[in-house]
Design a protein around this motif. Structure first.
Motif, short mmCIF file in Angstrom:
data_model
loop_
_atom_site.label_atom_id
_atom_site.label_comp_id
_atom_site.label_asym_id
_atom_site.label_seq_id
_atom_site.Cartn_x
_atom_site.Cartn_y
_atom_site.Cartn_z
N TYR A 79 15.94 2.36 28.00
CA TYR A 79 14.77 3.22 28.01
C TYR A 79 14.54 3.79 29.38
CZ TYR A 79 13.98 0.70 23.76
OH TYR A 79 14.12 0.15 22.53
N PRO A 91 12.20 -0.95 13.35
CA PRO A 91 11.32 0.09 13.91
C PRO A 91 11.96 1.46 13.74
CG PRO A 91 11.80 -1.63 15.54
CD PRO A 91 12.69 -1.88 14.37
N HIS A 124 15.59 4.55 17.13
CA HIS A 124 15.39 4.62 18.58
C HIS A 124 15.14 3.27 19.20
CE1 HIS A 124 15.59 8.87 18.23
NE2 HIS A 124 14.67 8.84 17.29
N ASP A 171 7.29 -6.03 15.95
CA ASP A 171 6.28 -6.97 16.42
C ASP A 171 5.08 -7.04 15.48
OD1 ASP A 171 7.89 -7.17 18.59
OD2 ASP A 171 6.66 -5.90 19.90
N ALA A 185 2.71 3.60 14.07
CA ALA A 185 3.41 4.58 13.22
C ALA A 185 4.59 3.91 12.54
CB ALA A 185 3.89 5.75 14.08
N LEU A 186 4.74 2.61 12.75
CA LEU A 186 5.92 1.93 12.23
C LEU A 186 5.59 1.00 11.07
CD1 LEU A 186 7.31 0.72 15.67
CD2 LEU A 186 7.78 2.88 14.52
N GLU A 191 22.60 11.30 14.45
CA GLU A 191 21.35 10.54 14.35
C GLU A 191 21.08 10.14 12.90
OE1 GLU A 191 18.51 9.63 16.98
OE2 GLU A 191 20.64 9.24 17.29
N ARG A 197 2.08 15.67 2.64
CA ARG A 197 2.26 14.90 3.86
C ARG A 197 3.57 15.30 4.54
NH1 ARG A 197 2.57 8.46 3.93
NH2 ARG A 197 3.36 8.25 6.05
N PHE A 219 4.53 13.81 16.16
CA PHE A 219 4.50 12.55 15.42
C PHE A 219 5.78 11.75 15.63
CE2 PHE A 219 5.28 10.04 11.56
CZ PHE A 219 4.20 9.18 11.66
N TRP A 262 5.97 10.20 19.06
CA TRP A 262 5.08 9.06 19.09
C TRP A 262 5.75 7.85 18.46
CZ3 TRP A 262 1.65 6.53 21.20
CH2 TRP A 262 0.72 5.73 20.54
N GLN A 263 6.40 8.15 17.35
CA GLN A 263 7.06 7.09 16.62
C GLN A 263 8.23 6.52 17.44
OE1 GLN A 263 8.78 8.43 12.97
NE2 GLN A 263 7.87 6.73 11.89
N ARG A 264 8.95 7.43 18.07
CA ARG A 264 10.08 7.00 18.89
C ARG A 264 9.59 6.09 20.00
NH1 ARG A 264 14.01 11.27 19.95
NH2 ARG A 264 12.42 12.42 21.09
N GLN A 311 7.02 4.19 20.01
CA GLN A 311 6.67 2.87 19.49
C GLN A 311 7.90 2.07 19.11
OE1 GLN A 311 3.68 3.00 16.45
NE2 GLN A 311 2.09 3.48 17.93
N GLN A 312 8.93 2.77 18.62
CA GLN A 312 10.15 2.07 18.28
C GLN A 312 10.73 1.38 19.51
OE1 GLN A 312 12.94 4.62 16.30
NE2 GLN A 312 11.52 5.16 14.68
N GLN A 313 10.53 2.04 20.66
CA GLN A 313 11.08 1.50 21.90
C GLN A 313 10.18 0.43 22.49
OE1 GLN A 313 11.66 4.94 24.32
NE2 GLN A 313 13.37 5.68 23.10
N GLN A 314 8.90 0.47 22.09
CA GLN A 314 7.94 -0.45 22.68
C GLN A 314 8.08 -1.89 22.19
OE1 GLN A 314 4.03 0.88 21.78
NE2 GLN A 314 4.08 2.53 23.26
N GLN A 315 8.84 -2.11 21.12
CA GLN A 315 8.94 -3.44 20.55
C GLN A 315 9.44 -4.41 21.62
OE1 GLN A 315 7.87 -3.86 17.24
NE2 GLN A 315 7.22 -1.82 17.85
N GLN A 316 8.83 -5.58 21.67
CA GLN A 316 9.22 -6.54 22.69
C GLN A 316 10.65 -6.99 22.45
OE1 GLN A 316 6.88 -9.36 24.32
NE2 GLN A 316 4.97 -8.24 24.16
#
Lengths: 476, 280, 350
Positions: free
Chosen positions: A62, A227, A230, A280, A294-295, C101, C325, C336, C339-341, C343-348
């Motif tokens: 990242y 997720p 990405h 998570d 959003a997941l 992708e 939708r 959107f 934003w989603q991407r 969050q996908q990366q934010q996972q611990q």
């Protein structure tokens, strides 16, 4: 010759003993490796890299916009674990996951361990991943951590120590399987027989997941919730789903209706029974946790509460792998199992205990300080390697949020010969075995050996410049 | 041989019960014949577990649940490495007369008594002497007694109970491993051979060939001077081999009961026991 | 029944994966043939070379974005924009990235060989090596893209189970092929409209070559190339595999295969649309096209092809009631999906 100029450091070396002699269980692989010429070796390493790149065995770094995909660096010198050491590790891990699951049951039910004064209430309540709203909620088969990845290191005497338990969404098992496949393909002659296979993991994992199907459904629909592409571990998610022949779904593929969860197919909705989730807790359900997720799947948690869908791992397991809770795992083993821990762990100072705080503040340059709820090597201070500013920054952080920090003495990880520019050098390694908690407990005979590729570094995380090795557990 | 044992006992109570006290004798013995690699007792609801050693050096795990609860699960898992001495390797020349010494009769007194379920009735005593005939070697005699028990008795579950005595069993020789073991104990003791009761597990590689493998098993050990304790399984008519894992020792069933408990409560109780023994 | 069930999102990814691969291939065909023509015509000056690309950009609906990014285009800018420019969401490279992708999202549904081929192409076109190759030998570069796409198609044919996934994958490829073939024709139609002899971009012969239709044309009509015959072959031929009619007929069969309805009848909106479109093509020919005007006819055709694609999405991917939708997909990353991407990366990471 490859091995001739290899120098063991003062700390524990996996390959050679204190007299510089190759350990007997390494002899055969070392001999075979030494039989390769430099050119052969270089050529084989190139084909390994190509193999990984072609298969798309990558992780994402990242920071930049798109997220750069990289091949997880792989070192071909395998780590060898002899049978008697593995027997000890295996027993210790099974004991540990048993205690952790009992602890989680207890924390989310009667909380006897708190009432008996073994673990202070504040420790539980202060854990970021504790979910008080799940107290009293039962989970199928009373299983909380179904998949655990426990990080082990070895001190200078070669003693295995537990560094941390990863009981939420541990990753890395796909590298264990892919590393083995690649090694077998490129270095078949290194295998002299007697290396325990790792390829049963996907079917064992599937059995573990099916075991927790609600309502004893004999033919449950098991899915893997990712997720998305990405996420840095997406390769692994897709790999495991494929190996288990189950659907890999994203949150938007699922819909919760009247307490049941369904997936959207081209032929309409189909009920889902077990979700191996790799996201998570916070993102699972915008109705319950983060509103902006959003997941997730709105209504998922309700379906879990009603017992119509099982999550693996269960919600709230983070209270068990919190770094403060970690300090109490030996006590848990004594309490629930009335046994002494089989595997030792690293002594831990808890900043919220006044005496410990004093010690921590006085010894910051010699300690490793970790944020209690972070993982992946983030939020960490390695005292001896830190600058004055970094130490001061952590000093104020620790004082401001004592519950959030723990400190440990620097443990010298063992080192393992690793190929650096065509010759062998010692690099620090750790070991992450994977434990499955199902009808029976299974420890994958192998694990992810991570290598800190930077000389002297003890950070082995892939996101921070680590690589990996194949791990050979010997049958005899 | 490396054996993995999973022994699960589940209780469901129709109405909540409280003050549930349980004693478990399920920990594999550590001795020359077997080495414990892993042993865990997991109880749900989660409890504080305690342990002590009883008179027979059995490890006893115990716990209590004071609060009301409707189910109790006791999961025992063990991994044990076993070995065995073949029958032929035993001292074949040890004589019955070697046992008739005060130091033997005194130190093994508990294992020579007629007590509880092990009743040495005149009939059993008579039978023991008949089976012995004119043999003088202990090994040959106990083998003869074991063969006799196996030939005379039939393995029929559900006929006897935990309190059935050898007298009752001998009158109608249909029962389970525990009855077989009690009878062999009585026969041996009748001849002055120290004999003790063993509770444990047995591995059945072909599934369905070895009697007693679907639950906890019971057998006997006799003492041979100059050697020590030797295991015999009268139910399957064979000496103990590496398929056996012992978890408790005693004079008879009462000392070696795997799980014993009491609780306050009324209403029905449903119990389910499963035992799996597999080679690792 | 169980075996044929497929996640809607997976169907969508497979559809777009093949669609974008096909788009990359067709663009490569188009640029390759245009560059060839440009080389042949040594009389073209620098300014007119730019003009030369205009119909190509217009037909592929990229002209406006090109003018914004390149207000003063230098030589080679248009070809570069169509090929390597990642800011252009429809460039060859962008299409390949998106195809990959999509493939990555359904990695477990496609064969290893398909993935390897697509991934290798991705690695080539995004590498320095790819850029060098394009500079040194554009023809080789475009050939590689075209061959790789065809190879991918062949590997798919040889390795993928004939289930619903296969059907959606074919649908994407066929609809895109129909769309692109019609766009090829449109390039010439615009040149005709401008009626400017000085700027003579793609000849009909070149268009036939871009579509790999040369041999087929000669076999059917002999040497002389006329507009009516080209239109006949590329729009109405029942045999030529890249003709609009052929593609639509195959797409219609596949849609019926998915729903299990016999051909000639329809059970949902997409079958109705393709059925109607097919009927129109079956009962018309070059005279009707010429009477209506080539550009107008093609414009109309493309609109209906778009509707067909949209209807497939609404029928199989969205659930009833969710039509409004918006699902982020393909190239046009909106806020959107960003934003989603994130969050996908934010996972611990554990």
């Amino acid at each position: 010759m490859l091995l001739d100029d290899y120098k063991a450091a003062a700390l524990f070396d996996e390959l050679v003993d204190e007299k510089g002699k190759v350990r007997p269980y390494y002899q055969s692989v070392a001999d075979r490796l030494a039989g390769l010429s430099q050119e052969e070796l270089a050529q084989k390493i190139r084909s390994l890299e190509l193999l990984f790149l072609k298969q798309g065995i990558t992780f994402t770094v990242y920071g930049d916009d798109r997220g750069t995909e990289r091949v997880f660096p792989f070192d071909p010198f395998p780590r060898v674990v002899p049978a008697h050491e593995w027997e000890h590790i295996e027993a210790g891990l099974i004991q540990r996951i048993t205690a952790l699951n009992l602890f989680l049951y207890d924390v989310y039910h009667e909380q006897r361990i708190i009432k008996d004064g073994i673990i202070p209430t504040e420790v539980i309540h202060g854990a970021a991943h504790y979910r008080p709203e799940f107290v009293g909620v039962s989970v199928p088969k009373d299983a909380y951590i179904h998949v655990c990845g426990t990080d082990l290191i070895r001190d200078h005497d070669g003693r295995y120590l537990v560094l941390e338990d990863n009981g939420r969404c541990p990753s890395g098992v796909s590298y264990v399987l892919e590393n083995r496949t690649a090694m077998k393909r490129v270095f078949p002659h290194l295998f002299g027989g007697g290396v325990r296979p790792v390829d049963t993991y996907p079917s064992d994992l599937l059995a573990t997941l099916r075991h927790v199907a609600p309502h004893e459904n004999p033919n449950p629909n098991v899915v893997l919730l990712t997720p998305g592409v990405h996420n840095s571990a997406y390769f692994e998610h897709s790999f495991l789903a494929r190996q288990m022949s189950i659907e890999i779904v994203e949150g938007r593929d699922l819909i919760a209706l009247d307490g049941f969860v369904y997936m959207r197919t081209t032929r309409g909705l189909r009920q889902v029974d077990v979700i191996y989730r790799r996201i998570d807790d916070d993102f699972l359900d915008p109705q319950v946790f983060r509103k902006d997720s959003a997941l997730g799947v709105p209504g998922l948690v309700d379906a879990v509460r009603r017992g119509n869908v099982a999550l693996a791992n269960a919600i709230g397991t983070g209270v068990a792998d919190d770094k403060v809770t970690y300090a109490y795992v030996p006590e848990m083993i004594r309490y629930y199992l009335c046994q002494e821990p089989i595997l030792d762990q690293v002594p831990t100072y808890l900043a919220w205990r006044p005496d410990d705080m004093k010690y921590i503040l006085a010894n910051l340059p010699n300690l490793v300080v970790k944020a209690a709820n972070e993982s992946g090597g983030y939020g960490m201070l390695i005292g001896p390697m830190a600058t004055k500013e970094q130490i001061e920054e952590f000093r104020s952080k620790v004082i401001a949020h004592p519950r959030n920090y723990i400190a440990q003495p620097v443990v010298n990880f063992s080192q393992h010969p690793t190929l650096v520019d065509g010759h062998l050098e010692g690099r620090h390694v750790d070991l992450r075995p994977f434990v499955l908690w199902g009808d029976s407990v299974k420890v994958l005979p192998g694990g992810l050996t991570r290598v800190a590729l930077k000389k002297g570094s003890i950070v082995v995380n892939s996101s921070q410049g680590g690589g990996s090795k194949d791990t050979w557990v010997l049958a005899h | 041989m490396k054996l993995r044992i999973l022994h699960r006992t589940e209780y469901r109570y129709a109405l909540p019960v409280r003050n549930n006290n349980n004693e478990l004798r399920v920990t594999p013995l550590d001795n020359a014949r077997q080495r414990t690699i892993l042993h865990l007792v997991r109880v749900l609801p989660a409890v504080k577990m305690r342990r002590y050693q009883d008179l027979y050096r059995n490890t006893v795990s115990f716990f209590e649940i004071d609060e009301a609860h409707k189910s109790l699960v006791i999961d025992v898992s063990s991994v044990v490495e076993t070995s065995a001495t073949p029958f032929e390797a035993l001292p074949q020349d040890a004589l019955l007369s070697d046992l008739a010494k005060p130091e033997v009769t005194e130190s093994f007194q508990p294992y020579l008594q007629s007590d509880g379920p092990v009743q040495i009735t005149p009939q059993i005593w008579r039978t023991a002497i008949d089976v012995k005939a004119d043999r003088k070697e202990i090994v040959a005699v106990v083998k003869g007694l074991m063969d006799f028990v196996h030939e005379t008795c039939r393995y029929v579950p559900g006929v006897t109970s935990v309190s059935t005595t050898t007298e009752e069993f001998f009158a109608k020789p249909q029962g389970v491993c525990q009855d077989f073991a009690h009878l062999l104990l009585a026969l041996c003791r009748a001849l002055g051979i120290p004999a003790r009761y063993i509770c444990g597990y047995v591995y059945d590689p072909k599934r369905g060939e070895v009697l007693g493998s679907h639950a906890s098993h019971a057998w006997c050990e006799v003492w041979i001077p100059g050697y020590g304790w030797v295991g015999l399984d009268p139910t399957n008519r064979r000496p103990i081999n590496e398929a056996y894992v012992a978890s408790a020792i005693g004079r008879d069933y009462r000392d070696a009961t795997p799980i014993r408990g009491s609780y306050w409560g009324t209403g029905d109780r449903e119990m389910r026991v499963t035992v799996h023994v597999e080679a690792k | 029944m169980e075996g044929t069930m497929m996640l809607s999102r997976v169907a969508d990814h497979l559809y777009w994966m093949s669609r974008q691969m096909e788009r990359a291939e067709n663009l490569a065909r188009l640029v390759r043939v245009s560059e060839e023509m440009l080389l042949d015509d040594e009389t073209l000056g620098r300014g007119s070379a730019q003009e030369y690309w205009t119909p190509v950009l217009t037909a592929t609906a990229m002209e406006a974005s090109f003018r914004t990014l390149y207000p003063h285009p230098v030589q080679g800018a248009a070809a570069r924009y169509l090929t390597l420019d990642q800011r252009n969401p429809d460039s060859i490279v962008s299409c390949i990235c998106q195809a990959r992708e999509n493939a990555r999202s359904v990695r477990d549904k496609i064969s290893d060989e398909m993935w390897s081929e697509l991934n290798a192409l991705y690695m080539l076109v995004t590498s320095a090596e790819g850029t060098d190759l394009l500079a040194r030998s554009p023809q080789t570069f475009y050939d590689k893209v075209i061959t790789s796409s065809m190879l991918f198609d062949g590997i798919t044919e040889a390795t993928l189970t004939r289930d619903e996934g296969w059907n959606f994958l074919q649908l994407g490829r066929l609809l895109e092929r129909a769309d692109m073939t019609s766009r090829f024709l449109d390039i010439r139609s615009q040149a005709m409209a401008e009626n400017d002899a000085a700027v003579e971009p793609l000849q009909w012969g070149a268009i036939l070559r871009a579509c790999s239709a040369h041999a087929c044309y000669r076999r059917q009509f002999g040497g002389e190339i006329t507009i009516e015959r080209v239109v006949d072959l590329l729009l109405f031929s029942n045999e030529f595999p890249r003709s609009v009619r052929h593609c639509l007929r195959r797409a219609d069969e596949i849609l019926h295969d998915i729903s299990g309805t016999p051909t000639g009848r329809y059970s949902n909106a997409c079958e109705k649309i393709t059925g109607a479109l097919l009927a129109r093509l079956s009962f018309a020919g070059p005279p009707e096209v010429m009477a209506r005007g080539l550009h107008a006819y093609i414009d109309d055709l493309q609109k209906q092809l778009n509707t067909a694609g949209q209807t497939i999405f609404e029928t199989y991917v969205l659930l009833p009631g969710e039509v409004s939708r918006h699902f982020p997909r393909g190239s046009r990353a909106d806020s959107f999906s960003d934003w989603q991407r994130e969050q996908q990366q934010q996972q611990q990471q554990q």
